[in-house]
Design an enzyme around this catalytic site. Structure first.
Site, PDB file in Angstrom:
ATOM      1  N   TRP A  54      -6.032   0.735  10.166  1.00 31.18           N
ATOM      2  CA  TRP A  54      -5.222   0.558   9.103  1.00 31.18           C
ATOM      3  C   TRP A  54      -5.601  -1.032   7.871  1.00 31.18           C
ATOM      4  CZ3 TRP A  54      -8.147   2.622   4.789  1.00 31.18           C
ATOM      5  CH2 TRP A  54      -7.352   2.852   3.482  1.00 31.18           C
ATOM      6  N   TYR A  86       0.649  -1.325  -0.427  1.00 33.14           N
ATOM      7  CA  TYR A  86       0.336  -0.043   0.267  1.00 33.14           C
ATOM      8  C   TYR A  86       0.894   1.052   0.285  1.00 33.14           C
ATOM      9  CZ  TYR A  86      -3.728   3.672   1.282  1.00 33.14           C
ATOM     10  OH  TYR A  86      -3.997   4.844   1.791  1.00 33.14           O
ATOM     11  N   GLU A 101     -11.781   4.268   3.792  1.00 34.71           N
ATOM     12  CA  GLU A 101     -11.133   5.561   4.674  1.00 34.71           C
ATOM     13  C   GLU A 101     -11.930   5.941   5.808  1.00 34.71           C
ATOM     14  OE1 GLU A 101      -7.906   6.561   5.646  1.00 34.71           O
ATOM     15  OE2 GLU A 101      -7.294   6.870   4.023  1.00 34.71           O
TER      16      GLU A 101
END
Length: 183
Positions: free
Chosen positions: A51, A21, A43
């Site tokens: 995350w 990522y 998000e």
């Protein structure tokens, strides 16, 4: 500790998950409205979670939300909401599921008015983080300060995704993200 530095201190396989990522997506401009929507949904779903949890579930999110096809998600029925709320592969939070569906509808309206979600973002650039948060809260569902900040950093509208000395920052700079553009 920055994300760039934190990754280096992670054990495998966490490091590989985050590094992909970090090195290939985080901070790079996105020019596809479905992918912009995807990042916004991810998000939103990260709120209150790590995350890493979202990264592990990204493929399942893509499947559950029809690869974030705005037209499909905007037309989800009550049965689709129930399907999402019973899908253990995603975050089963009613507010977050509803936000995804309602935000898809909003983005379709923005596309009609501005040509695309990306053009709507460009139209409002540049703004301070606080100005962006105010605009997003007025426009979208479930978009608080941290969600808006991370979304805009992750797509290149606000600086800060990478340290100045991070090699990925140089790659991103070549793509001229919006935070580098001044009016």
């Amino acid at each position: 500790m920055s994300y760039c530095t934190a990754i280096e201190n992670m054990p495998e396989p966490r490091k590989t998950l985050h590094k992909n990522y970090h090195d290939n997506l985080y901070g790079f401009p996105i020019h596809d409205d479905n992918e912009l929507f995807c990042r916004l949904v991810l998000e939103i779903n990260q709120a209150g979670l790590s995350w890493e949890t979202i990264l592990k579930k990204e493929a399942t999110f893509r499947s559950a939300y029809d690869n974030f096809d705005l037209n499909k998600v905007a037309n989800y029925t009550e049965a689709d909401r129930e399907r999402l709320l019973s899908d253990a592969g995603i975050i089963r939070n009613k507010l977050k599921v509803n936000a995804a569906i309602e935000n898809a509808k909003t983005i379709l309206l923005l596309q009609k008015e501005h040509g695309s979600f990306e053009k709507w973002l460009e139209h409002h650039h540049p703004k301070t983080k606080e100005e962006w948060v105010k605009l997003f809260k007025k426009t979208f569902k479930f978009t608080g300060g941290e969600i808006v900040n991370e979304f805009l950093m992750s797509i290149g509208y606000l600086p800060g995704a990478h340290d100045a000395n991070c090699k990925i920052q140089a790659a991103i700079s070549k793509e001229k993200p919006m935070w580098m553009h001044k009016r």
